[in-house]
Design an enzyme around this catalytic site. Structure first.
Site, short mmCIF file in Angstrom:
data_model
loop_
_atom_site.label_atom_id
_atom_site.label_comp_id
_atom_site.label_asym_id
_atom_site.label_seq_id
_atom_site.Cartn_x
_atom_site.Cartn_y
_atom_site.Cartn_z
N THR A 1 -12.86 -1.11 -3.35
CA THR A 1 -13.20 -2.47 -2.95
C THR A 1 -14.17 -2.40 -1.78
OG1 THR A 1 -11.45 -2.67 -1.29
CG2 THR A 1 -10.87 -3.23 -3.58
N SER B 1 0.86 -1.19 0.00
CA SER B 1 0.00 0.00 0.00
C SER B 1 0.89 1.24 0.00
CB SER B 1 -0.86 -0.02 1.27
OG SER B 1 -1.49 1.22 1.52
N TYR C 1 -2.07 -1.37 10.44
CA TYR C 1 -2.10 -1.41 8.98
C TYR C 1 -0.79 -0.87 8.39
CZ TYR C 1 -4.08 -1.05 4.29
OH TYR C 1 -4.33 -1.20 2.94
#
Length: 271
Positions: free
Chosen positions: A205, A153, A170
């Site tokens: 998404t 990412s 994350y």
């Protein structure tokens, strides 16, 4: 003739979103697919994860393109489940040439749980490590090379998204994937197995468009610079990330390894 004609691709997180799109593009380009997803709830997730029906739809869509597909429900946190899934896939459609370690979660939420950190690390980072450890030995033993792509990412290249447990997990997991990729790329180069990451900004998404994610962003307006692209697009279509993946796993990228390929509408270059 397709760009990955006759190859077998093993894709985690393949039930929907980026994983499904990768499966369909590679199938269009001639690959058979081993599609894996967890297909069960996660207590710390404030959005619905992919279902068994989603994974079945991926398989049907691949088969509609004239390619073979084995769909397996397995948790990337579980080494035994992964090993079984890989054995099943190989026994049905043959040895694996391509690995796309795509399974991941984003547990951002206003009411995120204490477990958000650990679950994120376990799935996004340890799950990828488990995937590679399960599949790489057979690729090395076969001696035919191969290509591996890890889904990182922009958060794997910059310290963004604020101080919540989910956000820190994350960012840490996606940074960890870059380090993991670089080490595997060095270790596997002698075997002609290439390893890279794709580093997209926000992608359209179900994980990103979930109400929990929208609520988190609305409650933290100071994070707007962390989610805004310089080019005039809010969320990237999955297809653009899949195109990058196809480039990396095809002969077009045959001498590319150890790289972070940003598909980010200029995000990583902005001030």
């Amino acid at each position: 003739m397709g760009r990955v004609e006759g190859k077998v691709a093993f894709i985690t997180g393949a039930a929907r979103g980026q994983g499904r799109n990768h499966a369909l593009l590679l199938a269009e380009q001639g690959a058979d697919i081993i599609a894996l997803d967890m297909c069960k709830p996660l207590a710390s997730a404030r959005y619905e994860l992919a279902s068994s029906n989603d994974l079945a739809d991926t398989r049907k869509s691949v088969e509609a393109l004239g390619r073979r597909c084995v769909s397996v429900e397995a948790d990337v946190r579980d080494e035994d489940q992964l090993a079984h899934a890989i054995r099943e896939g190989i026994s049905e459609i043959g040895p694996i040439d391509i690995v796309i370690a795509n399974a991941g979660v984003a547990l951002f939420a206003v009411d995120e749980s204490h477990e958000a950190w650990q679950d994120t690390i376990d799935i996004n980072l340890t799950g990828v490590f488990n995937t590679l450890e399960a599949v790489v030995p057979a690729m090395v033993e076969r001696g035919q090379g191969g290509a591996i792509v890890l889904t990182s990412s922009t958060a794997g290249l910059r310290g963004i998204l604020g101080p919540s447990r989910a956000a820190l997990g994350y960012v840490a997991s996606k940074h960890g994937l870059v380090g993991l990729m670089r080490s595997y790329a060095n270790n596997l180069a002698v075997h002609s197995i290439r390893v890279n990451t794709v580093n997209p900004s926000g992608v359209e998404t179900p994980m990103i468009t979930a109400a929990s994610m929208i609520g988190f962003v609305e409650a933290n307006p100071h994070l707007e610079p962390d989610i805004t692209n310089p080019m005039p697009i809010d969320l990237l279509p999955c297809q653009d990330v899949s195109n990058a993946v196809l480039y990396l796993v095809s002969d077009d990228g045959r001498y590319i390894t150890g790289t972070t390929l940003s598909v980010d509408a200029g995000f990583n270059n902005k001030n």
